[in-house]
Enzyme design. Structure first.
Site, PDB file in Angstrom:
ATOM      1  N   VAL A 145       3.266   0.349   4.165  1.00  0.00           N
ATOM      2  CA  VAL A 145       2.547   1.072   5.225  1.00  0.00           C
ATOM      3  C   VAL A 145       1.125   0.535   5.397  1.00  0.00           C
ATOM      4  O   VAL A 145       0.560  -0.034   4.477  1.00  0.00           O
ATOM      5  CB  VAL A 145       2.488   2.580   4.899  1.00  0.00           C
ATOM      6  CG1 VAL A 145       3.879   3.170   4.894  1.00  0.00           C
ATOM      7  CG2 VAL A 145       1.766   2.879   3.602  1.00  0.00           C
ATOM      8  N   THR A 146       0.550   0.807   6.599  1.00  0.00           N
ATOM      9  CA  THR A 146       1.254   1.238   7.787  1.00  0.00           C
ATOM     10  C   THR A 146       1.642  -0.003   8.599  1.00  0.00           C
ATOM     11  O   THR A 146       0.988  -1.028   8.508  1.00  0.00           O
ATOM     12  CB  THR A 146       0.380   2.175   8.677  1.00  0.00           C
ATOM     13  OG1 THR A 146      -0.789   1.489   9.109  1.00  0.00           O
ATOM     14  CG2 THR A 146       0.000   3.434   7.935  1.00  0.00           C
ATOM     15  N   CYS A 194      -2.016  -2.360   7.850  1.00  0.00           N
ATOM     16  CA  CYS A 194      -2.039  -3.304   6.729  1.00  0.00           C
ATOM     17  C   CYS A 194      -0.830  -4.233   6.696  1.00  0.00           C
ATOM     18  O   CYS A 194      -0.943  -5.387   6.265  1.00  0.00           O
ATOM     19  CB  CYS A 194      -2.181  -2.548   5.415  1.00  0.00           C
ATOM     20  SG  CYS A 194      -3.826  -1.804   5.267  1.00  0.00           S
ATOM     21  N   LYS A 203      -6.783  -4.796  -2.852  1.00  0.00           N
ATOM     22  CA  LYS A 203      -7.363  -5.462  -1.691  1.00  0.00           C
ATOM     23  C   LYS A 203      -8.367  -4.551  -0.992  1.00  0.00           C
ATOM     24  O   LYS A 203      -8.092  -3.377  -0.770  1.00  0.00           O
ATOM     25  CB  LYS A 203      -6.251  -5.893  -0.719  1.00  0.00           C
ATOM     26  CG  LYS A 203      -5.450  -4.749  -0.125  1.00  0.00           C
ATOM     27  CD  LYS A 203      -4.293  -5.311   0.673  1.00  0.00           C
ATOM     28  CE  LYS A 203      -3.526  -4.314   1.469  1.00  0.00           C
ATOM     29  NZ  LYS A 203      -4.267  -3.478   2.408  1.00  0.00           N
ATOM     30  N   GLU A 255      -4.652  -0.824  -1.259  1.00  0.00           N
ATOM     31  CA  GLU A 255      -5.944  -0.841  -0.575  1.00  0.00           C
ATOM     32  C   GLU A 255      -6.892   0.050  -1.375  1.00  0.00           C
ATOM     33  O   GLU A 255      -6.651   1.246  -1.528  1.00  0.00           O
ATOM     34  CB  GLU A 255      -5.817  -0.326   0.864  1.00  0.00           C
ATOM     35  CG  GLU A 255      -7.156  -0.388   1.618  1.00  0.00           C
ATOM     36  CD  GLU A 255      -7.055   0.022   3.087  1.00  0.00           C
ATOM     37  OE1 GLU A 255      -5.937   0.230   3.587  1.00  0.00           O
ATOM     38  OE2 GLU A 255      -8.117   0.143   3.720  1.00  0.00           O
ATOM     39  N   LYS A 282      -7.603  -4.773   5.183  1.00  0.00           N
ATOM     40  CA  LYS A 282      -6.277  -4.425   5.661  1.00  0.00           C
ATOM     41  C   LYS A 282      -5.295  -5.548   5.331  1.00  0.00           C
ATOM     42  O   LYS A 282      -4.160  -5.293   4.963  1.00  0.00           O
ATOM     43  CB  LYS A 282      -6.301  -4.143   7.169  1.00  0.00           C
ATOM     44  CG  LYS A 282      -7.279  -3.027   7.588  1.00  0.00           C
ATOM     45  CD  LYS A 282      -7.073  -1.730   6.824  1.00  0.00           C
ATOM     46  CE  LYS A 282      -7.992  -0.620   7.331  1.00  0.00           C
ATOM     47  NZ  LYS A 282      -8.012   0.544   6.414  1.00  0.00           N
ATOM     48  N   ASP A 286       0.794  -1.257   0.000  1.00  0.00           N
ATOM     49  CA  ASP A 286       0.000   0.000   0.000  1.00  0.00           C
ATOM     50  C   ASP A 286       0.817   1.292   0.000  1.00  0.00           C
ATOM     51  O   ASP A 286       0.469   2.256   0.696  1.00  0.00           O
ATOM     52  CB  ASP A 286      -0.957   0.005   1.206  1.00  0.00           C
ATOM     53  CG  ASP A 286      -1.929  -1.161   1.198  1.00  0.00           C
ATOM     54  OD1 ASP A 286      -1.889  -1.966   0.250  1.00  0.00           O
ATOM     55  OD2 ASP A 286      -2.726  -1.279   2.152  1.00  0.00           O
TER      56      ASP A 286
HETATM   57  N1  TIU Z   1      -2.607   0.398   4.302  1.00  0.00           N
HETATM   58  C1  TIU Z   1      -3.017   0.667   5.540  1.00  0.00           C
HETATM   59  O1  TIU Z   1      -2.289   0.496   6.512  1.00  0.00           O
HETATM   60  N2  TIU Z   1      -4.301   1.196   5.674  1.00  0.00           N
HETATM   61  C2  TIU Z   1      -4.698   2.017   6.708  1.00  0.00           C
HETATM   62  O2  TIU Z   1      -5.835   2.429   6.763  1.00  0.00           O
HETATM   63  N3  TIU Z   1      -3.738   2.349   7.637  1.00  0.00           N
HETATM   64  C3  TIU Z   1      -3.881   3.219   8.673  1.00  0.00           C
HETATM   65  O3  TIU Z   1      -2.944   3.316   9.481  1.00  0.00           O
HETATM   66  N4  TIU Z   1      -4.966   3.963   8.774  1.00  0.00           N
END
Ligand code: TIU
Length: 222
Positions: free
Chosen positions: A157-158, A162, A129, A72, A132, A24
């Site tokens: 991330v994060t 995810c 996807k 995502e 998460k 992501d």
């Molecule tokens: N990709 C991912 O980690 N989606 C999130 O929504 N992360 C947050 O930390 N919000």
């Protein structure tokens, strides 16, 4: 077997069964007006890891090893977005709302694109996807089976959302998982540190952590 200098102990892998999974690294999490900022987060924490993520991508490509990217995002009709996900909290913009980078977290919009420096090459696997975790409601598991992959190096991330969710999904599916410490980031530094610690605790209960440099050294030697 090759080995990465990792914590809590060296990570052994076979070069023919290892892949890099980049989670992501999208504009929505790193740029103003995207999903990450709409949730009230300090998005300036994300782009400093781009060089380390890029170094991993370049190293895997140079070694002829698979690079898999995840994004995502949701279908334009939001049929794959549970109302609970859209209605959670009090965001400035909700999933599907029109923002400065197009509709928030909707596939094909400018904001959902992977950061240009980390863009997938033609032929690389890109997994869209809705959750998460990258295994939930995606073909990731089948793709890894087709490639004969058993060892996964994670970046992206994060860290505690995810990335950790996907590592736990992968761990339960029998993959050996390693997270590149300086190629992942959170909006909350204390959550990143806690996640790295909990992953490798109890004898690598979820997996290993190592620097991107240690991963690259092992890949180059393998
Ligand atoms: N990709 C991912 O980690 N989606 C999130 O929504 N992360 C947050 O930390 N919000």
């Amino acid at each position: 077997m090759a080995e990465i200098a990792a914590r809590p102990f060296p990570f052994a892998f076979r070069p023919e069964t290892v892949a890099l999974v980049v989670i992501d690294m999208q504009r929505d999490f790193a740029e103003p007006g995207g999903f990450g900022e709409s949730l009230g987060n300090d998005i300036s924490r994300i782009t400093p890891i781009v060089p380390a993520v890029k170094a991993l991508i370049d190293g895997f490509r140079a070694a002829g090893l698979p690079v898999i990217h995840t994004m995502e995002c949701h279908r334009p009709d939001l049929s794959d977005c549970p109302p609970a996900k859209r209605e959670r909290g009090n965001p400035a913009l909700r999933i599907g709302d029109e923002g400065p980078m197009g509709r928030i977290l909707v596939a094909g919009e400018p904001g959902t694109a992977i950061l240009p420096d980390l863009a997938p090459l033609p032929g690389e696997i890109v997994i869209e996807k809705p959750g998460k975790g990258a295994f939930y409601a995606t073909p990731l598991g089948e793709k890894l089976q087709q490639l004969g992959i058993r060892h996964l190096v994670f970046a992206g991330v994060t860290t505690e959302v995810c990335v950790q969710t996907t590592m736990r999904e992968a761990n339960d599916r029998g993959y050996e998982c390693l997270l590149a410490e300086d190629a992942t980031e959170s909006y909350f530094p204390e959550f990143k540190e806690a996640t790295l610690a909990m992953i490798r605790a109890q004898g690598a209960i979820v997996g290993w952590t190592a620097t991107a440099e240690a991963v690259l050294e092992a890949i180059a030697d393998a």
